[in-house]
Scaffold this motif. Structure first.
Motif, PDB file in Angstrom:
ATOM      1  N   ASP A  74       0.823  -1.213   0.000  1.00 22.76           N
ATOM      2  CA  ASP A  74       0.000   0.000   0.000  1.00 22.76           C
ATOM      3  C   ASP A  74       0.853   1.257   0.000  1.00 22.76           C
ATOM      4  O   ASP A  74       0.559   2.213  -0.723  1.00 22.76           O
ATOM      5  CB  ASP A  74      -0.951   0.009   1.199  1.00 22.76           C
ATOM      6  N   ARG A  75       1.903   1.271   0.801  1.00 20.54           N
ATOM      7  CA  ARG A  75       2.780   2.445   0.855  1.00 20.54           C
ATOM      8  C   ARG A  75       3.502   2.653  -0.473  1.00 20.54           C
ATOM      9  O   ARG A  75       3.642   3.782  -0.943  1.00 20.54           O
ATOM     10  CB  ARG A  75       3.806   2.290   1.965  1.00 20.54           C
ATOM     11  N   ILE A  76       3.964   1.571  -1.059  1.00 21.88           N
ATOM     12  CA  ILE A  76       4.663   1.662  -2.345  1.00 21.88           C
ATOM     13  C   ILE A  76       3.705   2.194  -3.413  1.00 21.88           C
ATOM     14  O   ILE A  76       4.067   3.073  -4.203  1.00 21.88           O
ATOM     15  CB  ILE A  76       5.246   0.295  -2.752  1.00 21.88           C
ATOM     16  N   ALA A  77       2.486   1.675  -3.433  1.00 24.91           N
ATOM     17  CA  ALA A  77       1.499   2.108  -4.420  1.00 24.91           C
ATOM     18  C   ALA A  77       1.181   3.585  -4.260  1.00 24.91           C
ATOM     19  O   ALA A  77       1.095   4.318  -5.253  1.00 24.91           O
ATOM     20  CB  ALA A  77       0.228   1.268  -4.297  1.00 24.91           C
ATOM     21  N   ARG A  78       0.987   4.052  -3.018  1.00 20.46           N
ATOM     22  CA  ARG A  78       0.705   5.480  -2.795  1.00 20.46           C
ATOM     23  C   ARG A  78       1.880   6.355  -3.218  1.00 20.46           C
ATOM     24  O   ARG A  78       1.692   7.424  -3.801  1.00 20.46           O
ATOM     25  CB  ARG A  78       0.354   5.725  -1.334  1.00 20.46           C
TER      26      ARG A  78
ATOM     27  N   VAL B  47       3.424  10.048  -9.884  1.00 16.86           N
ATOM     28  CA  VAL B  47       2.813  10.195 -11.211  1.00 16.86           C
ATOM     29  C   VAL B  47       1.922  11.428 -11.249  1.00 16.86           C
ATOM     30  O   VAL B  47       1.957  12.209 -12.210  1.00 16.86           O
ATOM     31  CB  VAL B  47       2.021   8.921 -11.590  1.00 16.86           C
ATOM     32  N   HIS B  48       1.127  11.641 -10.201  1.00 16.26           N
ATOM     33  CA  HIS B  48       0.262  12.819 -10.157  1.00 16.26           C
ATOM     34  C   HIS B  48       1.069  14.109 -10.109  1.00 16.26           C
ATOM     35  O   HIS B  48       0.661  15.121 -10.667  1.00 16.26           O
ATOM     36  CB  HIS B  48      -0.689  12.751  -8.956  1.00 16.26           C
ATOM     37  N   ALA B  49       2.223  14.089  -9.451  1.00 14.73           N
ATOM     38  CA  ALA B  49       3.063  15.285  -9.360  1.00 14.73           C
ATOM     39  C   ALA B  49       3.594  15.687 -10.731  1.00 14.73           C
ATOM     40  O   ALA B  49       3.734  16.879 -11.014  1.00 14.73           O
ATOM     41  CB  ALA B  49       4.221  15.043  -8.396  1.00 14.73           C
ATOM     42  N   PHE B  50       3.874  14.709 -11.581  1.00 18.79           N
ATOM     43  CA  PHE B  50       4.350  15.026 -12.927  1.00 18.79           C
ATOM     44  C   PHE B  50       3.267  15.630 -13.789  1.00 18.79           C
ATOM     45  O   PHE B  50       3.531  16.478 -14.617  1.00 18.79           O
ATOM     46  CB  PHE B  50       4.873  13.762 -13.630  1.00 18.79           C
ATOM     47  N   GLY B  51       2.035  15.168 -13.632  1.00 18.19           N
ATOM     48  CA  GLY B  51       0.958  15.603 -14.511  1.00 18.19           C
ATOM     49  C   GLY B  51       1.079  14.893 -15.844  1.00 18.19           C
ATOM     50  O   GLY B  51       2.076  14.209 -16.119  1.00 18.19           O
TER      51      GLY B  51
END
Length: 77
Positions: free
Chosen positions: A19-23, A29-33
């Motif tokens: 779970d931690r790795i996935a988050r 990925v979200h930070a890159f956009g």
């Protein structure tokens, strides 16, 4: 023997912290956009990306042509 032991330990760590790795990956990925993710992929893959695109077009065209040929043959029966 060492290889098997390392694989088992690595699998245990991934299972424990999945779970931690996935988050962590999701946040990255979200930070890159969208544009940043595309840039990152193109930067790392480089010239190979063009070969991947061309191969995708060729294989997709052949698969589509084969499916259409099957459609025509079934229509004749």
């Amino acid at each position: 023997m060492l290889d098997r032991w390392l694989k088992e330990r690595f699998t245990e760590v991934i299972d424990r912290y999945y779970d931690r790795i996935a988050r962590f990956i999701e946040r990255g990925v979200h930070a890159f956009g969208p544009e940043g993710a595309v840039w990152l992929i193109e930067e790392h893959v480089g010239d190979d990306l063009q070969y991947i695109r061309v191969n995708g077009i060729v294989v997709g065209g052949l698969a589509g042509g084969a499916l259409y040929a099957i459609h025509l043959l079934l229509g004749l029966l």
